[in-house]
Design a protein around this motif. Structure first.
Motif, short mmCIF file in Angstrom:
data_model
loop_
_atom_site.label_atom_id
_atom_site.label_comp_id
_atom_site.label_asym_id
_atom_site.label_seq_id
_atom_site.Cartn_x
_atom_site.Cartn_y
_atom_site.Cartn_z
N SER B 2 0.73 -1.32 0.02
CA SER B 2 0.13 0.06 0.12
C SER B 2 0.88 1.21 0.05
O SER B 2 0.50 2.43 -0.65
N GLU B 3 1.94 1.29 0.54
CA GLU B 3 2.69 2.37 0.70
C GLU B 3 3.42 2.70 -0.51
O GLU B 3 3.59 3.79 -0.98
N ASP B 6 1.10 4.36 -2.63
CA ASP B 6 0.72 5.86 -2.21
C ASP B 6 2.01 6.67 -2.57
O ASP B 6 1.66 7.70 -3.03
N ARG B 26 -7.80 3.79 -3.34
CA ARG B 26 -6.45 4.71 -2.82
C ARG B 26 -6.06 5.62 -4.05
O ARG B 26 -6.51 5.52 -5.18
N SER B 28 -2.62 8.00 -5.37
CA SER B 28 -1.09 8.33 -4.89
C SER B 28 -0.90 9.88 -4.45
O SER B 28 -1.74 10.69 -5.04
N SER B 29 0.23 9.97 -3.90
CA SER B 29 0.44 11.35 -3.23
C SER B 29 0.65 12.17 -4.65
O SER B 29 0.29 13.37 -4.78
N ARG B 39 -6.91 13.71 -0.05
CA ARG B 39 -7.21 12.55 -0.20
C ARG B 39 -8.85 12.08 0.35
O ARG B 39 -9.45 11.32 -0.30
#
Lengths: 143, 687
Positions: B2-3, B6, B26, B28-29, B39
């Motif tokens: 998950s990281e 992101d 999700r 992404s940044s 978000r």
């Protein structure tokens, strides 16, 4: 003064002749003669004889259509004079010739109709002869 | 994992299927940063809501992305969706990757990259466009004046605008570029989602064509033919091409054509009706003359020729009558009478006449349900239908039988429904022809039967007549093998008062030799005086074939004081007397059954020649319904044979005293003739 005339009622049988109708014809006579009604009645005799002859011929040919129209033809004049029985007999001939029963319902059997026609014609002739005799007798008194 | 997602540098959304919709799992940044969104804005939201909720054309914006996702999932392959998201001045293209485990769709990976910019330029094209427009083509398209040709982006916004578009839609290029194409639609079409559906279908099928009303800038509308085509570059959907053609002129022409057609069809029917009517009168004259000719001494050859004239004439007359009826029906000018209909009588009489025309070996049966009602309707029209249907059965049946059934399948408080079925064992009707049976001018031709005489209008006329009488007509195969069943129904009103259905007691049918009662003989003397008063001035035509009857009728008329009596031996003699002497008679006595031309035909001729002279039929027919039939044919009154003198006097008074007023069908009592004769001068009455 002539002897009292016999009235038609005395001579003519009401089952043979419709007196109301026949009297209508007598009423058209001049007071002193019977020329008019005589010509009608004796004219009818001639017509009836001719028609019967034609019927016999048509019967021989099995020509139903002609028989029917001859029946209709004589029905008209016999009715006019009031000859009830002859009129009824002629109506039967008219119906059978059209392939119908007496009540007017259809009768497809041609042979049966021919058979009935033969019978009806002989009946009507007999009835006619009977009424012709009395009518002639009625007119004899004026001779 | 998950990281990693992101922190992926490529802007990425992970989307999970949830029923029919997609939820963002999700973001992404990189994406949040590039799109400048939080978000919370995106995660756990519906994908389409999150992406397009700010847009006024959200319902159109979602169409390309939804379609791209649908095809990506279906094909389990990567798909690109051009310009699926716009943030600020940037347009982003989505790269859609479906992730499957076995057959289950786990999630979708949506990775975004900036699309090339497209910039609208003043000449209506794009200098640096993702849409593949060649300069030369752009100039050509721009010059077209009759068609509005323009491009839409994937969401339906107008990107280019040609001269034709400007002329047809009324918008200047600078006004419309960037606007959504749904402005051309009516509010109603918008509500029904018509433009949305057009784009969706276009994506699926590549092209969509439609005709409908489109609106101009000034609010006026025009009838348009619209073709929308999906445009792809390198397999990526990049927009739509739209060609709109103004069909206003065509639409108006169509409307004008329809109006012209209706007008010409009306004129045609009027013409047919008038001309048939005009032809009918001389036709009758010709036929009567021909009958007379046939009555004379003729050589074999001459008779053959005259017979030919006669037959052809009759066929022609039937054709003309058919056409007249048809044109009247087509023009809606057919009137329906209301009279007592004696169904049993009519059917009996029709079958009687058809029976004479049957081919040898064919039998005919009549099956009338017990207790057929007497009801109110149009007896002539009912008879006409019955004659046609039963007559057809007779014509087309070469062996076997014809059955005519009449029943009353339904009745309500005010009406009877009468069903007449004619079942024959003739050739029947082939399946493919059955559908066309009741169309006008249809005649079935088959190899084994020669063409029949006639117009092919009979069944079509019957159908219209049935509809006029509140019923229907139909055909089915005879289930018992070869042959046809033709049926027709009519609705007849119940007779309101029982009195109207019963025959007048003074009428001759029931009591042909009824003698006047005592109380009437007093009246009779008065009547006789009245009649004698007017008789000398009246001319009478007596039509009768039997010499005995002629003599008796003439004798009676003489007794009433009539002096001018002309006798005709049959209908055609009567017709020729009338034709040569003109309409000089005050009254006609008409025998019905006569050779050559019967009383009905003669009556029809007299009426069609325009005469309304009173006609009194005389017949020894005793059948019920015959009286109605006489009256139907144009006869005014009826007297049964043997003619009752008293009744004859009443009829004469009734019709001669009224002879100045137009003769009219009248079945009423004949008891008050004296009232009608009040106007007669007293000295005449006493003469």
């Amino acid at each position: 003064m002539a002897p009292a005339e016999a009235q038609p009622d005395d001579i003519l049988d009401s089952s043979l002749v419709d007196l109301n109708t026949f009297n209508q014809i007598l009423e058209m006579d001049e007071p002193d003669d019977h020329e008019f009604s005589t010509s009608i009645v004796f004219g009818f005799f001639e017509q009836a004889q001719e028609t019967f002859d034609s019927m016999d011929a048509a019967l021989k040919e099995k020509d139903l259509e002609t028989l029917s129209s001859l029946g209709h033809f004589l029905k008209g004049s016999s009715a006019t004079i009031g000859l009830t029985k002859v009129r009824d007999g002629c109506e039967h001939i008219q119906r059978y010739g059209k392939l119908e029963n007496i009540d007017g319902s259809p009768e497809p059997d041609e042979d049966l109709c021919l058979e009935r026609l033969t019978e009806a014609i002989s009946t009507v002739k007999k009835d006619y002869e009977e009424v012709e005799t009395v009518l002639r007798k009625y007119y004899e008194q004026f001779d | 994992m998950s990281e990693i997602l992101d922190f992926l540098p490529v802007p990425t959304l992970v989307v999970q299927p949830l029923g029919d919709s997609y939820r963002i799992q999700r973001a992404s940044s990189g994406l949040l940063q590039a799109w400048d969104r939080t978000r919370e804005d995106l995660v756990d939201k519906d994908l389409f809501v999150a992406l397009y909720q700010a847009s006024r054309t959200a319902r159109f914006d979602r169409i390309p992305l939804a379609y791209a996702i649908e095809t990506a999932v279906a094909s389990r392959a990567l798909r690109l969706c051009h310009a699926a998201y716009i943030s600020g001045d940037d347009t982003w293209t989505a790269r859609i990757t479906p992730v499957h485990k076995e057959d289950d769709l786990l999630c979708l990976l949506l990775q975004w990259e900036k699309a090339e910019l497209h910039v609208a330029v003043p000449d209506g094209g794009m200098s640096q466009s993702w849409l593949p427009i060649d300069d030369a083509f752009r100039i050509l398209v721009h010059a077209v004046k009759d068609y509005a040709i323009f491009l839409l982006d994937t969401r339906g916004n107008v990107v280019t605008w040609n001269t034709g578009a400007e002329l047809n839609k009324g918008y200047k290029k600078e006004e419309i570029i960037g606007k959504h194409f749904s402005v051309f639609y009516s509010e109603e079409d918008l509500q029904r989602g018509k433009p949305d559906r057009a784009l969706e279908r276009c994506l699926r099928e590549g092209r969509v064509e439609d005709e409908g009303w489109r609106y101009r800038k000034d609010g006026s509308r025009f009838w348009a033919n619209v073709v929308i085509t999906a445009i792809y570059r390198n397999d990526i959907h990049v927009g739509f091409g739209k060609v709109t053609r103004n069909l206003n002129e065509r639409k108006e022409n169509e409307l004008r054509l329809v109006a012209a057609y209706e007008e010409s069809s009306r004129l045609k029917n009027d013409f047919l009706a008038n001309i048939s009517h005009e032809i009918r009168t001389p036709m009758h004259g010709m036929l009567s003359a021909c009958s007379l000719l046939l009555d004379t001494e003729l050589s074999e050859e001459q008779r053959e020729t005259a017979n030919l004239i006669d037959e052809s004439g009759r066929v022609l007359l039937q054709v003309i009558n058919d056409i007249l009826d048809y044109s009247k029906l087509a023009a809606g000018r057919f009137s329906v009478q209301s009279d007592v209909v004696d169904i049993a009588g009519i059917i009996t009489s029709v079958t009687r006449s058809v029976r004479t025309t049957l081919q040898p070996g064919v039998s005919m049966h009549l099956d009338l349900a017990p207790g057929l009602p007497k009801a109110m309707g149009d007896p002539i029209r009912y008879r006409q239908i019955a004659e046609n249907i039963i007559g057809n059965a007779g014509k087309f049946t070469e062996k076997g039988s014809i059955t005519v059934q009449v029943s009353v399948p339904a009745e309500d408080e005010t009406t009877h429904t009468l069903l007449t079925k004619v079942i024959d064992t003739g050739h029947g009707v082939p399946e493919d022809a059955a559908a066309k049976l009741f169309e006008p001018f249809t005649q079935l031709d088959t190899t084994y039967q020669k063409r029949r005489q006639g117009t092919g209008l009979g069944l079509s006329i019957s159908k219209s007549l049935c509809e006029l009488l509140g019923g229907d007509i139909g055909y089915e195969h005879n289930p018992e093998g070869q042959g046809s069943i033709f049926w027709f129904s009519v609705k007849l009103d119940k007779v309101k008062s029982p009195a109207t259905a019963t025959t007048d007691p003074t009428h001759g049918v029931d009591e042909p030799s009824r003698s006047p009662s005592k109380s009437q003989s007093g009246d009779a003397a008065v009547q006789l005086n009245l009649l004698r008063g007017i008789a000398r001035t009246k001319r009478i035509l007596a039509v009768e074939d039997n010499i005995i009857n002629q003599k008796v009728l003439v004798g009676m008329l003489h007794g009433f004081g009539f002096e001018d009596i002309t006798v005709a031996g049959d209908g055609s003699q009567a017709v020729s007397i009338l034709a040569s002497e003109g309409h000089v008679f005050d009254l006609i006595f008409m025998d019905i059954s006569m050779p050559v031309m019967n009383g009905y035909e003669a009556t029809v001729w007299i009426r069609s020649s325009g005469s309304s002279v009173p006609i009194i039929a005389m017949t020894a027919y005793a059948l019920k319904g015959d009286r109605e039939f006489c009256l139907e044919k144009g006869v005014d009154d009826y007297i049964a044979k043997p003619v009752n003198r008293q009744l004859l006097m009443q009829k004469l008074l009734k019709w001669l005293c009224r002879s100045d007023s137009p003769a009219h069908v009248n079945g009423e009592s004949t008891e008050e003739p004296a009232i009608d004769c009040q106007a007669i001068p007293q000295e005449l009455v006493e003469a």
